[in-house]
Design an enzyme around this catalytic site. Structure first.
Site, short mmCIF file in Angstrom:
data_model
loop_
_atom_site.label_atom_id
_atom_site.label_comp_id
_atom_site.label_asym_id
_atom_site.label_seq_id
_atom_site.Cartn_x
_atom_site.Cartn_y
_atom_site.Cartn_z
N TYR A 188 12.15 43.91 4.38
CA TYR A 188 13.06 42.93 4.99
C TYR A 188 12.40 42.48 6.29
CZ TYR A 188 15.38 46.65 7.90
OH TYR A 188 15.68 47.66 8.76
N GLU B 193 8.27 39.54 2.04
CA GLU B 193 9.25 39.68 3.13
C GLU B 193 10.54 39.00 2.70
OE1 GLU B 193 9.46 41.20 5.99
OE2 GLU B 193 7.39 41.79 6.47
N HIS C 273 8.82 49.28 1.68
CA HIS C 273 7.95 49.59 2.81
C HIS C 273 8.24 51.03 3.30
CE1 HIS C 273 6.06 47.98 6.82
NE2 HIS C 273 5.24 48.76 6.14
#
Ligand SMILES: [Zn+2]
Length: 239
Positions: free
Chosen positions: A27, A91, A133
């Site tokens: 994010y 992202e 991530h």
């Protein structure tokens, strides 16, 4: 899917002989997608991703897939520490834990699923190689976080999800959990509570609803065993 183009200057060649085999989801941790775009294009910030997906589901290409984008930072998966050289990074716009973490809107999730399916097909990425991530950098990162719809995405052909029965319960055992986390790909040199929290953020998110993250449940081992079993079944060739 319509993909806009907004090139980032922050990329380079992949390390010799390395091609994408991991897909890392992030994010943005910014108030707006525009702010994220500016950061990802800033020469000073030295960060980038291959794609940015906004709340409405608009995908923007920022780095060509064949190049090495700078999204993973210090990280580890299955012994690989140059994750940028072996991955594609996306992202996903969300204010994140910094600016007010919110659920990911449906149009955004659908766009992410479609974008991921294309990447997975182009690079033959295995389901167990679609990661957060936080999976590859548990000590530094929380993204895309416990609200990210990993279960839904696994049904869309994006990533793995543990398959367990209602009565699949095992008394937690730290040594067994660490061993299974290592077999799945996590860096087991990390502090147990931090490592388990990263696993739960992806595969056992309901513990966050009662703020019990970092504590193993009677489902933790069955879930891990299911993931390791599915991973071994997916392995296309002998290592
Ligand atoms: Zn990230």
């Amino acid at each position: 899917m319509i993909i806009a183009e907004a090139p980032s200057p922050n990329f380079g060649p992949r390390a010799a002989g390395k091609t994408p085999r991991l897909l890392i989801l992030h994010y943005t941790d910014t108030k707006t997608a525009f702010e994220a775009l500016q950061i990802l294009q800033s020469k000073e910030r030295q960060v980038s991703a291959h794609y940015l997906v906004d709340e409405a589901g608009q995908a923007t290409r920022m780095v060509p897939e064949e190049m090495r984008a700078w999204h993973a930072g210090k990280s580890f998966w299955e012994g690989e520490t140059d994750v940028n050289s072996v991955s594609i990074g996306i992202e996903i716009q969300n204010p994140g834990h910094t600016y007010g973490y919110v659920r990911f809107p449906e149009p955004q999730v659908k766009a992410v699923a479609e974008l991921c399916r294309g990447i997975i097909a182009r690079h033959r990425i295995l389901a167990n190689h679609v990661l957060a991530h936080s999976d590859i950098a548990p000590e530094r990162k929380r993204d895309p976080g416990e609200l990210f719809p990993w279960h839904y995405l696994s049904g869309q052909g994006v990533g793995l999800w543990p398959k367990i029965d209602e009565d699949d319960k095992v008394t937690p055992d730290q040594e067994a959990i660490v061993s299974l986390l290592g077999r799945y790909g996590y860096d087991t040199k990390i502090d147990f509570k931090i490592l388990l929290t990263a696993f739960q953020r992806h595969f056992e998110p309901e513990v966050f609803e009662v703020e019990d993250e970092g504590i193993p449940t009677r489902r933790t081992i069955p879930r891990l065993e299911s993931l390791v079993k599915q991973k071994l079944a997916l392995r296309p060739r002998a290592a």
